[in-house]
Design a protein around this motif. Structure first.
Motif, PDB file in Angstrom:
ATOM      1  N   ILE A 184       0.774  -1.136   0.113  1.00  0.00           N
ATOM      2  CA  ILE A 184      -0.031   0.063   0.068  1.00  0.00           C
ATOM      3  C   ILE A 184       0.848   1.200  -0.081  1.00  0.00           C
ATOM      4  O   ILE A 184       0.707   2.294  -0.832  1.00  0.00           O
ATOM      5  CB  ILE A 184      -1.152   0.056   1.149  1.00  0.00           C
ATOM      6  N   ASN A 185       2.031   1.194   0.901  1.00  0.00           N
ATOM      7  CA  ASN A 185       2.846   2.490   0.855  1.00  0.00           C
ATOM      8  C   ASN A 185       3.467   2.635  -0.401  1.00  0.00           C
ATOM      9  O   ASN A 185       3.874   3.736  -0.783  1.00  0.00           O
ATOM     10  CB  ASN A 185       3.787   2.469   2.078  1.00  0.00           C
ATOM     11  N   GLN A 186       4.034   1.499  -1.152  1.00  0.00           N
ATOM     12  CA  GLN A 186       4.617   1.321  -2.227  1.00  0.00           C
ATOM     13  C   GLN A 186       3.615   2.297  -3.205  1.00  0.00           C
ATOM     14  O   GLN A 186       4.248   3.174  -4.079  1.00  0.00           O
ATOM     15  CB  GLN A 186       5.230   0.148  -2.879  1.00  0.00           C
ATOM     16  N   LEU A 187       2.443   1.743  -3.455  1.00  0.00           N
ATOM     17  CA  LEU A 187       1.329   2.597  -4.287  1.00  0.00           C
ATOM     18  C   LEU A 187       1.255   4.150  -3.890  1.00  0.00           C
ATOM     19  O   LEU A 187       1.092   4.832  -4.850  1.00  0.00           O
ATOM     20  CB  LEU A 187       0.226   1.734  -4.302  1.00  0.00           C
ATOM     21  N   LEU A 188       1.210   4.268  -2.627  1.00  0.00           N
ATOM     22  CA  LEU A 188       1.064   5.849  -2.347  1.00  0.00           C
ATOM     23  C   LEU A 188       2.305   6.415  -2.746  1.00  0.00           C
ATOM     24  O   LEU A 188       2.050   7.818  -2.862  1.00  0.00           O
ATOM     25  CB  LEU A 188       0.877   5.948  -0.728  1.00  0.00           C
ATOM     26  N   GLN A 189       3.488   6.014  -2.883  1.00  0.00           N
ATOM     27  CA  GLN A 189       4.734   6.638  -3.156  1.00  0.00           C
ATOM     28  C   GLN A 189       4.708   6.630  -4.669  1.00  0.00           C
ATOM     29  O   GLN A 189       5.714   7.323  -5.207  1.00  0.00           O
ATOM     30  CB  GLN A 189       5.764   5.788  -2.791  1.00  0.00           C
ATOM     31  N   GLY A 190       3.728   6.197  -5.396  1.00  0.00           N
ATOM     32  CA  GLY A 190       3.684   6.126  -6.933  1.00  0.00           C
ATOM     33  C   GLY A 190       4.598   5.193  -7.602  1.00  0.00           C
ATOM     34  O   GLY A 190       4.935   5.181  -8.634  1.00  0.00           O
ATOM     35  N   ARG A 191       5.023   4.291  -6.853  1.00  0.00           N
ATOM     36  CA  ARG A 191       5.841   3.124  -7.166  1.00  0.00           C
ATOM     37  C   ARG A 191       5.018   1.895  -7.668  1.00  0.00           C
ATOM     38  O   ARG A 191       4.875   1.025  -7.008  1.00  0.00           O
ATOM     39  CB  ARG A 191       6.956   2.686  -6.294  1.00  0.00           C
ATOM     40  N   ILE A 192       4.250   2.195  -8.722  1.00  0.00           N
ATOM     41  CA  ILE A 192       3.399   1.067  -8.941  1.00  0.00           C
ATOM     42  C   ILE A 192       3.718  -0.306  -9.281  1.00  0.00           C
ATOM     43  O   ILE A 192       3.084  -1.487  -8.616  1.00  0.00           O
ATOM     44  CB  ILE A 192       2.554   1.524 -10.186  1.00  0.00           C
ATOM     45  N   GLU A 193       4.889  -0.407  -9.998  1.00  0.00           N
ATOM     46  CA  GLU A 193       5.552  -1.772 -10.177  1.00  0.00           C
ATOM     47  C   GLU A 193       5.839  -2.425  -8.948  1.00  0.00           C
ATOM     48  O   GLU A 193       5.750  -3.368  -8.889  1.00  0.00           O
ATOM     49  CB  GLU A 193       6.607  -1.391 -11.216  1.00  0.00           C
ATOM     50  N   GLN A 194       6.472  -1.506  -8.084  1.00  0.00           N
ATOM     51  CA  GLN A 194       7.019  -2.147  -6.737  1.00  0.00           C
ATOM     52  C   GLN A 194       5.934  -2.664  -6.145  1.00  0.00           C
ATOM     53  O   GLN A 194       5.799  -3.567  -5.430  1.00  0.00           O
ATOM     54  CB  GLN A 194       7.912  -1.258  -6.035  1.00  0.00           C
TER      55      GLN A 194
END
Length: 245
Positions: A90-100
């Motif tokens: 969830i945090n990676q998505l919030l960071q804009g790191r969609i692939e990760q």
């Protein structure tokens, strides 16, 4: 008031405590490090945490490491790591790191389905390595400055930014919703002891080294956190490591 509410309220008070400590001790600080203006207060908290570790946590971890077979220890670490991966995704998505974020979510799906609920880390074998992310890292990605280094009682090394993000991390931790409460509490203790057992060798080397333990832990923590923030900003892959007193 249930345990979840108490835990969250405590985290909120802890953040307020750290902010108050910053205000109250800033003028009296004797620190030379620009990142550690609260060094006097921090050293006191570090000493307190170190005493708690030596008296209670480290002996428990040593007993755990002696009694519990290594495969079971790996299973415990994998299980709680799999739970943590949900919030990391969830945090990676919030960071804009969609692939990760998608990759980490796939880790959860694979390990939960084929790894006996996360006890086996099948995803790593499938070349989906774990990358831990938390809300403090997300705030850093959004441009929030770290603020001064601060040592929290029981929680250890942090920054004012990471302390502010701690209540959100508690809400995002799926284990805090576990029922019945007695199993959640038992699991929380096992989780802490297992994590401490993983650091036994590193902490022994640190204690044997001829250096200022406080300085070493502070510098290692700040360097690691900055590396994580840089990784979130640039999309570079980071390894999950930690050094704590």
């Amino acid at each position: 008031m249930n345990k979840k509410t108490i835990n969250t309220a405590y985290a909120g008070r802890l953040g307020a405590f750290a902010l108050a400590a910053a205000a109250l001790t800033g003028c009296a600080s004797t620190a030379n490090n620009a990142n550690d203006p609260l060094e006097g207060f921090n050293r006191t908290m570090f000493s307190f945490n170190d005493t708690v570790d030596k008296v209670a946590l480290k002996p428990a971890a040593q007993a755990y490491d002696t009694v519990v077979p290594t495969p079971i220890q790996h299973g415990v670490g994998n299980f709680f790591g799999n739970i943590g991966d949900v919030w990391s995704s969830i945090n990676q998505l919030l960071q804009g790191r969609i692939e990760q974020g998608v990759s980490t979510f796939m880790r959860v799906a694979i390990n939960t389905t084929f790894g006996l609920g996360g006890v086996l880390d099948v995803a790593t074998e499938a070349r989906l390595p774990r990358e831990k992310s938390d809300f403090g890292q997300t705030l850093g990605k959004w441009g929030v400055g770290s603020g001064p280094y601060v040592v929290l009682p029981f929680f250890g090394p942090s920054t004012l930014r990471d302390t502010a993000g701690m209540p959100v991390d508690l809400y995002g931790d799926l284990w805090t919703y576990k029922r019945p409460v007695r199993w959640r509490n038992v699991g929380a203790v096992v989780r802490i002891v297992d994590r401490r057992a993983q650091l036994l060798d590193a902490s022994t080397l640190l204690e044997d080294a001829a250096l200022d333990k406080y300085d070493f832990v502070r510098d290692a923590y700040l360097q690691r956190r900055q590396s994580q923030i840089d990784g979130a900003s640039g999309g570079r892959e980071q390894k999950e490591e930690a050094i704590k007193p």
